[in-house]
Design a protein around this motif. Structure first.
Motif, PDB file in Angstrom:
ATOM      1  N   ALA A 155      92.361  99.505   7.633  1.00 23.24           N
ATOM      2  CA  ALA A 155      93.482  98.679   8.097  1.00 23.24           C
ATOM      3  C   ALA A 155      93.834  97.565   7.115  1.00 23.24           C
ATOM      4  O   ALA A 155      95.012  97.393   6.767  1.00 23.24           O
ATOM      5  CB  ALA A 155      93.176  98.124   9.485  1.00 23.24           C
ATOM      6  N   PRO A 156      92.858  96.763   6.630  1.00 23.02           N
ATOM      7  CA  PRO A 156      93.228  95.678   5.705  1.00 23.02           C
ATOM      8  C   PRO A 156      93.854  96.191   4.408  1.00 23.02           C
ATOM      9  O   PRO A 156      94.766  95.551   3.869  1.00 23.02           O
ATOM     10  CB  PRO A 156      91.890  94.977   5.439  1.00 23.02           C
ATOM     11  CG  PRO A 156      91.017  95.338   6.591  1.00 23.02           C
ATOM     12  CD  PRO A 156      91.419  96.734   6.970  1.00 23.02           C
ATOM     13  N   LEU A 157      93.390  97.333   3.896  1.00 21.28           N
ATOM     14  CA  LEU A 157      93.909  97.861   2.643  1.00 21.28           C
ATOM     15  C   LEU A 157      95.375  98.246   2.769  1.00 21.28           C
ATOM     16  O   LEU A 157      96.219  97.809   1.980  1.00 21.28           O
ATOM     17  CB  LEU A 157      93.077  99.068   2.205  1.00 21.28           C
ATOM     18  CG  LEU A 157      93.621  99.837   0.990  1.00 21.28           C
ATOM     19  CD1 LEU A 157      93.721  98.928  -0.227  1.00 21.28           C
ATOM     20  CD2 LEU A 157      92.733 101.043   0.686  1.00 21.28           C
ATOM     21  N   PHE A 158      95.692  99.059   3.771  1.00 27.20           N
ATOM     22  CA  PHE A 158      97.080  99.505   3.915  1.00 27.20           C
ATOM     23  C   PHE A 158      97.996  98.356   4.365  1.00 27.20           C
ATOM     24  O   PHE A 158      99.168  98.311   3.986  1.00 27.20           O
ATOM     25  CB  PHE A 158      97.158 100.677   4.889  1.00 27.20           C
ATOM     26  CG  PHE A 158      96.481 101.926   4.377  1.00 27.20           C
ATOM     27  CD1 PHE A 158      96.780 102.420   3.123  1.00 27.20           C
ATOM     28  CD2 PHE A 158      95.540 102.595   5.142  1.00 27.20           C
ATOM     29  CE1 PHE A 158      96.171 103.570   2.644  1.00 27.20           C
ATOM     30  CE2 PHE A 158      94.924 103.744   4.674  1.00 27.20           C
ATOM     31  CZ  PHE A 158      95.238 104.227   3.413  1.00 27.20           C
ATOM     32  N   ARG A 159      97.453  97.428   5.129  1.00 31.09           N
ATOM     33  CA  ARG A 159      98.250  96.267   5.534  1.00 31.09           C
ATOM     34  C   ARG A 159      98.593  95.414   4.310  1.00 31.09           C
ATOM     35  O   ARG A 159      99.687  94.848   4.220  1.00 31.09           O
ATOM     36  CB  ARG A 159      97.481  95.440   6.567  1.00 31.09           C
ATOM     37  CG  ARG A 159      98.299  94.330   7.221  1.00 31.09           C
ATOM     38  CD  ARG A 159      99.464  94.927   8.000  1.00 31.09           C
ATOM     39  NE  ARG A 159     100.218  93.908   8.704  1.00 31.09           N
ATOM     40  CZ  ARG A 159     100.012  93.566   9.971  1.00 31.09           C
ATOM     41  NH1 ARG A 159      99.025  94.153  10.666  1.00 31.09           N
ATOM     42  NH2 ARG A 159     100.754  92.659  10.548  1.00 31.09           N
ATOM     43  N   SER A 160      97.665  95.333   3.336  1.00 34.45           N
ATOM     44  CA  SER A 160      97.915  94.538   2.128  1.00 34.45           C
ATOM     45  C   SER A 160      99.027  95.126   1.276  1.00 34.45           C
ATOM     46  O   SER A 160      99.614  94.426   0.449  1.00 34.45           O
ATOM     47  CB  SER A 160      96.633  94.432   1.292  1.00 34.45           C
ATOM     48  OG  SER A 160      96.301  95.682   0.689  1.00 34.45           O
ATOM     49  N   LEU A 161      99.326  96.418   1.470  1.00 33.32           N
ATOM     50  CA  LEU A 161     100.417  97.055   0.728  1.00 33.32           C
ATOM     51  C   LEU A 161     101.763  96.834   1.404  1.00 33.32           C
ATOM     52  O   LEU A 161     102.782  97.361   0.944  1.00 33.32           O
ATOM     53  CB  LEU A 161     100.147  98.563   0.606  1.00 33.32           C
ATOM     54  CG  LEU A 161      98.877  98.973  -0.133  1.00 33.32           C
ATOM     55  CD1 LEU A 161      98.771 100.489  -0.194  1.00 33.32           C
ATOM     56  CD2 LEU A 161      98.851  98.388  -1.533  1.00 33.32           C
ATOM     57  N   GLY A 162     101.771  96.061   2.481  1.00 32.72           N
ATOM     58  CA  GLY A 162     103.021  95.773   3.168  1.00 32.72           C
ATOM     59  C   GLY A 162     103.486  96.895   4.069  1.00 32.72           C
ATOM     60  O   GLY A 162     104.670  96.968   4.419  1.00 32.72           O
ATOM     61  N   LYS A 163     102.579  97.787   4.452  1.00 29.41           N
ATOM     62  CA  LYS A 163     102.947  98.927   5.287  1.00 29.41           C
ATOM     63  C   LYS A 163     102.510  98.705   6.731  1.00 29.41           C
ATOM     64  O   LYS A 163     101.430  98.161   6.979  1.00 29.41           O
ATOM     65  CB  LYS A 163     102.290 100.207   4.769  1.00 29.41           C
ATOM     66  CG  LYS A 163     102.663 100.592   3.356  1.00 29.41           C
ATOM     67  CD  LYS A 163     101.887 101.839   2.940  1.00 29.41           C
ATOM     68  CE  LYS A 163     102.181 102.184   1.484  1.00 29.41           C
ATOM     69  NZ  LYS A 163     103.559 102.622   1.285  1.00 29.41           N
ATOM     70  N   PRO A 164     103.295  99.167   7.702  1.00 25.89           N
ATOM     71  CA  PRO A 164     102.765  99.249   9.069  1.00 25.89           C
ATOM     72  C   PRO A 164     101.602 100.241   9.073  1.00 25.89           C
ATOM     73  O   PRO A 164     101.706 101.330   8.491  1.00 25.89           O
ATOM     74  CB  PRO A 164     103.947  99.777   9.877  1.00 25.89           C
ATOM     75  CG  PRO A 164     105.162  99.493   9.045  1.00 25.89           C
ATOM     76  CD  PRO A 164     104.697  99.587   7.623  1.00 25.89           C
ATOM     77  N   VAL A 165     100.505  99.885   9.687  1.00 26.76           N
ATOM     78  CA  VAL A 165      99.333 100.758   9.694  1.00 26.76           C
ATOM     79  C   VAL A 165      98.826 100.884  11.130  1.00 26.76           C
ATOM     80  O   VAL A 165      98.661  99.885  11.832  1.00 26.76           O
ATOM     81  CB  VAL A 165      98.238 100.235   8.733  1.00 26.76           C
ATOM     82  CG1 VAL A 165      97.861  98.803   9.020  1.00 26.76           C
ATOM     83  CG2 VAL A 165      97.003 101.134   8.769  1.00 26.76           C
ATOM     84  N   TYR A 166      98.624 102.122  11.542  1.00 28.73           N
ATOM     85  CA  TYR A 166      98.218 102.424  12.910  1.00 28.73           C
ATOM     86  C   TYR A 166      96.854 103.098  12.890  1.00 28.73           C
ATOM     87  O   TYR A 166      96.519 103.820  11.937  1.00 28.73           O
ATOM     88  CB  TYR A 166      99.250 103.329  13.578  1.00 28.73           C
ATOM     89  CG  TYR A 166     100.638 102.731  13.587  1.00 28.73           C
ATOM     90  CD1 TYR A 166     101.059 101.938  14.657  1.00 28.73           C
ATOM     91  CD2 TYR A 166     101.526 102.941  12.526  1.00 28.73           C
ATOM     92  CE1 TYR A 166     102.327 101.365  14.665  1.00 28.73           C
ATOM     93  CE2 TYR A 166     102.794 102.366  12.526  1.00 28.73           C
ATOM     94  CZ  TYR A 166     103.188 101.587  13.586  1.00 28.73           C
ATOM     95  OH  TYR A 166     104.437 101.016  13.581  1.00 28.73           O
ATOM     96  N   GLY A 167      96.070 102.869  13.925  1.00 36.30           N
ATOM     97  CA  GLY A 167      94.739 103.447  14.000  1.00 36.30           C
ATOM     98  C   GLY A 167      94.478 104.104  15.338  1.00 36.30           C
ATOM     99  O   GLY A 167      94.948 103.617  16.382  1.00 36.30           O
ATOM    100  N   MET A 168      93.719 105.207  15.315  1.00 38.40           N
ATOM    101  CA  MET A 168      93.358 105.898  16.553  1.00 38.40           C
ATOM    102  C   MET A 168      92.014 106.573  16.355  1.00 38.40           C
ATOM    103  O   MET A 168      91.782 107.236  15.333  1.00 38.40           O
ATOM    104  CB  MET A 168      94.411 106.952  16.916  1.00 38.40           C
ATOM    105  CG  MET A 168      94.112 107.671  18.237  1.00 38.40           C
ATOM    106  SD  MET A 168      95.265 109.040  18.580  1.00 38.40           S
ATOM    107  CE  MET A 168      94.557 110.310  17.526  1.00 38.40           C
ATOM    108  N   HIS A 169      91.125 106.386  17.312  1.00 36.80           N
ATOM    109  CA  HIS A 169      89.849 107.124  17.280  1.00 36.80           C
ATOM    110  C   HIS A 169      89.277 107.205  18.688  1.00 36.80           C
ATOM    111  O   HIS A 169      89.733 106.519  19.620  1.00 36.80           O
ATOM    112  CB  HIS A 169      88.848 106.495  16.308  1.00 36.80           C
ATOM    113  CG  HIS A 169      88.440 105.084  16.629  1.00 36.80           C
ATOM    114  ND1 HIS A 169      87.542 104.765  17.617  1.00 36.80           N
ATOM    115  CD2 HIS A 169      88.799 103.903  16.061  1.00 36.80           C
ATOM    116  CE1 HIS A 169      87.350 103.472  17.648  1.00 36.80           C
ATOM    117  NE2 HIS A 169      88.111 102.913  16.722  1.00 36.80           N
TER     118      HIS A 169
END
Length: 607
Positions: free
Chosen positions: A456-470
């Protein structure tokens, strides 16, 4: 480099430090950056007329304002790591560069200690504008330092460049800028038109250009195109006979001749073509008739030839979308060649096979807002994010870097069935839904439930919406890992211990029955699971389905995805997946353009 008022970019400050991969969505500005460099540094660029046109100005605003101010294109470039030859040639125009601050070391030009060991740099600037008096566009590259001092006696300050000294075509050869365009250079690359790649090679290789062209001219004049006693010879004889009744001819036997060209240098440049034969087959054709992929490789080969003539280590090689019509192995070979042999490679690409060849710190992500503000920034891995994890997932990261948004899931099974669920939702006429592929969402397989929050922190740092599911983990996540989940735009922990439980619990019995009736026809159906009896109860269906999915777990077999594909509408899909995909669609549909990242420090004068 700094760009002002050029095409879709109203303002941009970009740092290209060493080999650089430019990534971003379509029309974000990747090609604009390469074209801007070509205007500033390309030795052959000034052969094109006009140098710029109406649509090279931001919003096509090129006419003077009511107050008389003329819009100008500004492209400023600071070159570092100059060769000894270039340093000697451009000595009067150099400044000291501070690598740490990414700015000039001498904030006040020339105010520098002679003992300063920081490197020299060469700032240059391109100006382009419309000249109403000439009803034409004008453009040129100039040394940015020193800036002329304006006074009443200096009339040339109003001229293009404001009195700066021109950075000439010969000067540009010391910058070594070469530009491989997709499907654009090939139309003239192997012609002999001025500024073509072959013309450039001839000039670099030959000190006797005049002799070369005169020999071509005389050799073409000597070519006998009309066979003795041929029909064509008789026709030309009749033409001569009739013309001589009205025009005084020279009196020689060849007063009327046939040549393949007008026998001027310019006409020869236009009509001569290189022919190439390549496998399969051995018949030579004009180079423009080669396949798109072969033509791109031919152009690339010519550019490497030019680079070798100029000295590889002093070459700045820009390569735009090398993946077009080229297979993956050739893409990797091209990228590896330029990054190994060239002084600096600047590459744009949408190909994961290209992106995976670059380390994170060499990838520059571009974003542009509606006002033309272009921002850029490198990929910076979080402090506690291991580089090994990135390298083990290069292909997935490459796709995620190109995506508009990222959905991180825990395993291959989930990653394979999510797109299939999106297929069903898109096909449902009762549902207004944009498929994740069309919305630009990349599904990322984290490998297990514990790893999902780590991304999450990596993709968020690229300015992208990031979603997670598990799934619900067997043990609660550690506090530091759980905290990373706060960087998700939306984060869904489904209330089941596995995806099989999700599918069995949230899909209707009719859908599960249809799947189990067809599944035994598959060649890889597990033989020890048996088949579904016609009288089987819903509990029997669930038990058999659980057994089948357990035996054929993962994306390799695709059983979970095949089960989802049996759904005849969104109501037959698992509600947990439908709600998450619907939420992603809703947020991306309402999401405004991504804001540009902060600009770097001021890189030069003349702004």
């Amino acid at each position: 480099m700094r760009i002002r008022n050029f095409r879709g970019v109203q303002s941009a400050d970009i740092r290209l430090d060493g080999h650089t991969l430019l990534v971003g969505g379509n029309s974000v500005g990747k090609s604009t950056i390469c074209d801007a460099l070509d205007l500033a540094l390309g030795p052959e660029r000034m052969f094109r007329r006009p140098v710029v046109d109406e649509y090279d100005f931001h919003s096509a605003a090129y006419l003077p304002s009511d107050e008389g101010a003329r819009p100008e294109i500004h492209i400023e470039v600071v070159l570092v790591d100059l060769s000894d030859t270039a340093t000697l040639r451009f000595g009067a125009h150099l400044r000291k560069w501070d690598v740490e601050s990414n700015d000039f070391a001498d904030v006040e030009a020339d105010a520098i200690d002679e003992a300063d060991t920081r490197p020299w740099c060469l700032p240059i600037v391109f100006f382009g504008r419309f000249n109403p008096a000439e009803d034409d566009f004008e453009g040129g590259t100039f040394f940015a330092h020193p800036v002329p001092i304006s006074d009443d006696l200096t009339a040339e300050i109003a001229d293009l460049g404001g009195g700066r000294r021109s950075f000439t075509r010969e000067d540009k050869r010391y910058s070594g800028y070469l530009y491989l365009r997709p499907n654009r250079t090939g139309s003239r690359a192997l012609s002999l038109q001025r500024g073509s790649l072959l013309d450039t090679i001839i000039r670099l290789e030959s000190d006797t250009e005049v002799t070369l062209w005169e020999k071509l001219r005389s050799d073409l004049a000597d070519v006998a195109l009309v066979a003795k006693d041929s029909k064509l010879e008789k026709i030309l004889g009749q033409v001569k006979s009739r013309v001589s009744q009205f025009v005084s001819l020279g009196g020689a036997s060849d007063d009327v001749q046939l040549h393949a060209s007008e026998l001027t240098r310019e006409n020869i440049r236009e009509v001569l073509r290189v022919f190439i034969s390549n496998k399969p087959g051995a018949f030579a054709v004009p180079f423009g008739r080669l396949s798109t992929g072969s033509l791109n490789l031919v152009v690339f080969a010519l550019l490497t030839y030019i680079a070798e003539l100029r000295g590889d280590t002093s070459v700045i090689f820009a390569m735009e979308e090398p993946e077009i019509a080229i297979p993956p192995h050739a893409q990797r070979r091209l990228v590896d060649f330029v990054t190994t042999h060239m002084g600096q490679a600047i590459v744009t690409s949408h190909s994961p096979y290209v992106i995976e060849r670059f380390e994170p710190e060499n990838i520059v992500v571009l974003r542009r807002d509606d006002d033309g503000l272009l921002g850029s920034g490198p990929i910076t891995l979080p402090v506690d994010f291991k580089l090994k994890r990135y390298r083990e997932n290069r292909r997935q990261f490459a796709e995620a870097i190109l995506a508009r948004a990222v959905l991180v899931v825990e395993g291959a099974t989930e990653a394979s069935l999510i797109p299939v669920a999106a297929d069903v939702m898109e096909a449902d006429p009762a549902l207004k839904y944009t498929h994740i592929d069309l919305a630009g969402v990349s599904v990322f397989d984290a490998g297990n439930d514990v790893s999902v929050p780590l991304y999450a922190p990596l993709f968020r740092s690229l300015g992208k919406p990031v979603y997670g599911m598990h799934d619900t983990p067997s043990q609660p996540l550690k506090a530091d890992i759980a905290a990373k989940g706060q960087d998700f735009t939306e984060y869904k922990v489904i209330p089941y211990s596995g995806v099989e439980d999700l599918l069995i619990t949230e899909m209707p019995a009719s859908t599960k029955r249809r799947f189990l009736e067809k599944a035994p026809e598959r060649p890889d159906y597990p033989s020890d699971c048996g088949s579904l009896a016609p009288s089987a109860s819903d509990q029997d269906v669930d038990a058999l389905l659980r057994d089948v999915l357990r035996h054929r777990k993962g994306a390799y077999y695709g059983y979970a995805a095949a089960l989802v594909a049996e759904a005849e509408g969104a109501t037959e899909l698992p509600a947990s997946i439908v709600s998450l995909l619907g939420l992603i669609d809703q947020q991306l549909t309402a999401e405004p353009a991504s804001p540009a990242v902060d600009h770097a420090s001021d890189p030069g004068e003349g702004s």
